[in-house]
Design an enzyme around this catalytic site. Structure first.
Site, PDB file in Angstrom:
ATOM      1  N   LYS A 146       0.837  -1.208   0.000  1.00 35.85           N
ATOM      2  CA  LYS A 146       0.000   0.000   0.000  1.00 35.85           C
ATOM      3  C   LYS A 146       0.870   1.256   0.000  1.00 35.85           C
ATOM      4  CE  LYS A 146      -3.324  -2.907   0.495  1.00 35.85           C
ATOM      5  NZ  LYS A 146      -3.889  -3.433  -0.756  1.00 35.85           N
ATOM      6  N   ASP A 147       0.239   2.367  -0.364  1.00 34.20           N
ATOM      7  CA  ASP A 147       0.941   3.649  -0.363  1.00 34.20           C
ATOM      8  C   ASP A 147       1.496   3.959   1.018  1.00 34.20           C
ATOM      9  OD1 ASP A 147       0.065   5.387  -3.034  1.00 34.20           O
ATOM     10  OD2 ASP A 147      -1.371   3.841  -2.461  1.00 34.20           O
ATOM     11  N   ARG A 148       2.613   4.685   1.007  1.00 31.65           N
ATOM     12  CA  ARG A 148       3.158   5.126   2.287  1.00 31.65           C
ATOM     13  C   ARG A 148       2.359   6.294   2.842  1.00 31.65           C
ATOM     14  NH1 ARG A 148       9.281   6.648   4.237  1.00 31.65           N
ATOM     15  NH2 ARG A 148       8.653   7.685   6.151  1.00 31.65           N
TER      16      ARG A 148
END
Length: 687
Positions: free
Chosen positions: A280-282
């Site tokens: 997932k995105d940071r």
């Protein structure tokens, strides 16, 4: 900040576009973005590709440079900012069963209960219990100052897993702060670690020699042990113990691979033993499913006391490992701030997106955040010009990580002395460091140097080139045919579920989710070209159309325009879509298929007014779960009455997308705005 391919994504300030000195270029970009408020997509001016190389490198990679040029829907767009706060970007994984993953239950963190333990005779005690007795508050302060790696190293040294000493990656020039750090170590680990300051002001620590201050020697009889008390609810819901323990990972502003490595270190496991369905995105708040082998849930529950910005919950024993790709998509709750447009424009834009969808481009995440796009490196690799690929990775560029600038300049001035550049390169620049280390050993073996980059990372380069070609061909198709289904379009043959089942490669766990469809070893789905009669029959919709990424194991569209576009785009790069096998086996790309058009599911939107960028407009899963534990029900999106009165306008968007589909590309369709890293959409301003 986000580190990937040695990169740091730095949030832009209100001063403007970072690295752009030519004011006319700044004004051009602002003008193009502002046109989205005034004109339909068909009339919008696009940034021209005639900017010279120096200007382009200062701006960074733009959409038109990677084949993104068209919009599916006409109508006005609007400007807005995403990811101004972590909570402005919420992501919840959707399982293979279609269930949106939520935090169902927050485990109670066990209290410390100590008992005296006598060490075994003639055998030094491994103070694993010392780890558990660490003062959490002091550890948190150490983590803030020296970073997560210092905590991991301290625990490894105390457990006996790591020998010798650890040197911090940061210097502390403030004498008072250094003294504070030494005190925090004493408080956290009860004198079991000796800390010193080097002459360069790094902090070093190692296992205590056995004597406390004042000359008193540790006897070991006072070491501590914890008896954990885990919720009966947690044990009950986990089921019978089995080979694998699944858990839900809630994280704030953290990379999935990074936190998995930290978990593995605390558990004393190989990092590859912690698996995920997708990364997932940071910069956001995300919820996803993870798995670890042969670890009882009690140990995982305990990690909640030592991990910051994360929560492990909802444990379940399974007999099969969770694999990359074991998800059907993600649900997004995205807050767009500083929107300046009439409400009817917002409604029209999102209704068009809901009803008609968008062009399913590969998003700008594919192409990195440096001045040089990752697909340019991939192109050089596929051209088998490995020296050029190495040069592109190591050369100085305006938008590279600032800490790597000296190393890049050193390599540019003395390419025959890679050891000098290596000494200056930050170790977290993974690709660059790996290449330089290899060149120190074999100065002219450029292919060998590329092969030292972690597999998942080096494959991203060549897959980025495939994505560039795919985007370019799809743009040409839409410009020529629009949404019309034509003879020669490719569609998937039905009932091919079993034929497309993923085969997991262990190196894939390091790969961003949007690259997973490439790096997973897949059995190709069956496709076929439509006849003229089928194209006109009305039995197929635009969502059935797929296009291949170039490879040796794909079928290309039989339409002459589309086929010639593949050939022309790649011939311009001295490549051939019909010749994709290479001497280096892993660069022999078999290709894949991707839907040309997509449509978000469960798309909803609402507007909220607010006063400050610090005003929270939504609630995280953790907030909702905590309230539920107190028998309070909270909505995900706050009501207007719960938000401070203000004149700023925000739009909160909820939607579900399939795997490897980009939320920014879906939003681009509605907003009609550039989505590159330094565009107005991502230009977060600090108040």
């Amino acid at each position: 900040m986000h580190r990937w391919f040695g990169q740091v994504i730095k949030i832009q300030s209100s001063a403007g576009i970072i690295g752009i000195r030519n004011e006319s270029i700044k004004n051009l970009i602002r003008f193009v973005a502002s046109m989205s408020d005034l004109e339909p997509a068909s009339k919008r001016i696009r940034i021209d590709s005639t900017l010279d190389e120096q200007q382009t490198e200062s701006i960074g990679v733009l959409e038109n440079q990677v084949g993104i040029t068209e919009y599916l829907n006409s109508g006005k767009g609007f400007k807005g900012l995403i990811k101004q706060r972590y909570t402005d970007f919420l992501v919840n994984e959707i399982g293979l069963d279609g269930h949106v993953l939520k935090i169902e239950y927050i485990p109670t963190i066990p209290e410390k209960k100590f008992e005296q333990v006598k060490p075994k005779a003639d055998k030094p005690a491994k103070d694993h219990d010392d780890i558990q007795a660490a003062d959490i508050k002091a550890e948190t302060e150490i983590r803030k100052i020296l970073g997560e790696e210092s905590i991991v190293a301290a625990h490894e040294i105390l457990s006996g897993e790591k020998k010798g000493s650890f040197l911090s990656s940061v210097t502390i020039d403030d004498k008072i702060l250094r003294g504070k750090v030494h005190g925090l170590f004493r408080a956290a680990y009860e004198g079991k670690l000796d800390t010193t300051t080097t002459k360069e002001n790094y902090i070093s620590f190692k296992r205590s020699s056995g004597r406390e201050r004042g000359g008193k020697r540790h006897t070991g009889s006072g070491s501590l042990s914890i008896k954990e008390n885990v919720d009966t609810e947690v044990l009950k819901s986990a089921g019978s113990k089995d080979k694998y323990t699944y858990f839900t990972l809630y994280k704030v502003n953290k990379e999935t691979p990074d936190i998995c490595r930290v978990i593995a270190k605390f558990l004393r496991r190989n990092p590859k033993s912690v698996t995920v369905a997708g990364t997932k995105d940071r910069r956001g708040v995300t919820v996803q499913r993870c798995c670890v082998q042969s670890v009882p849930l009690e140990r995982l529950v305990h990690l909640n006391r030592v991990l910051s910005g994360t929560l492990l919950s909802d444990f379940k024993y399974h007999d099969e490992m969770l694999k990359l790709g074991d998800l059907s998509g993600n649900e997004f709750v995205i807050t767009l701030r500083e929107v300046v447009v009439a409400p009817d424009v917002i409604d029209s834009a999102f209704m068009a997106l809901r009803d008609n969808g968008y062009i399913n481009y590969y998003g700008m995440q594919r192409f990195g955040t440096f001045s040089i796009s990752t697909h340019e490196i991939g192109k050089a690799i596929l051209q088998q010009d490995y020296a050029a690929a190495v040069d592109l990775i190591l050369r100085p560029q305006p938008l590279a990580l600032r800490d790597s600038a000296a190393a890049r300049q050193q390599y540019a001035s003395e390419p025959d002395e890679p050891s000098k550049a290596l000494a200056l390169m930050p170790p977290y620049c993974v690709a660059e460091s790996a290449v330089l280390r290899a060149l120190v050993d074999s100065p002219s073996d450029y292919l060998g140097a590329l092969m030292k980059i972690p597999r998942g990372l080096r494959l991203m380069f060549v897959h980025a080139y495939q994505s560039y070609v795919w985007n370019s061909v799809v743009s040409k198709r839409f410009a020529q045919y629009g949404e019309k289904i034509v003879e020669g379009d490719l569609v998937l043959v039905t009932n091919t579920t079993d034929q497309t089942k993923n085969q997991v490669n262990e190196d894939c766990q390091e790969v961003q989710e949007d690259f997973a469809e490439d790096v997973l070893e897949q059995k190709q789905p069956l496709v076929r070209a439509l006849t003229a009669i089928e194209a006109a029959s009305g039995n197929f919709s635009k969502y059935d159309i797929v296009m291949p990424t170039p490879g040796w194991d794909v079928i290309y569209p039989t339409d002459s325009l589309l086929l010639s576009t593949y050939e022309t785009v790649m011939q311009n790069d001295n490549l051939d879509p019909h010749s994709m096998k290479r001497n280096a086996k892993e660069f022999s790309l078999y290709g894949g298929y991707r839907q040309v058009f997509a449509k978000p599911d469960h798309l909803e939107w609402c507007t909220r007014t607010y006063s400050s960028s610090t005003d929270e407009l939504v609630r995280t899963d953790l907030e909702i779960a905590k309230a539920r534990k107190e028998n309070i029900t909270l909505d995900r999106i706050k009501q207007q009455s719960e938000i401070p009165v203000g004149e700023k306008l925000a739009v909160v968007v909820t939607m579900r997308l399939g795997t490897a589909q980009y939320a920014t590309i879906a939003l681009r369709e509605a907003m009609k705005i550039e989505t590159s890293r330094r565009s107005d959409m991502l230009a977060v301003r600090i108040e």
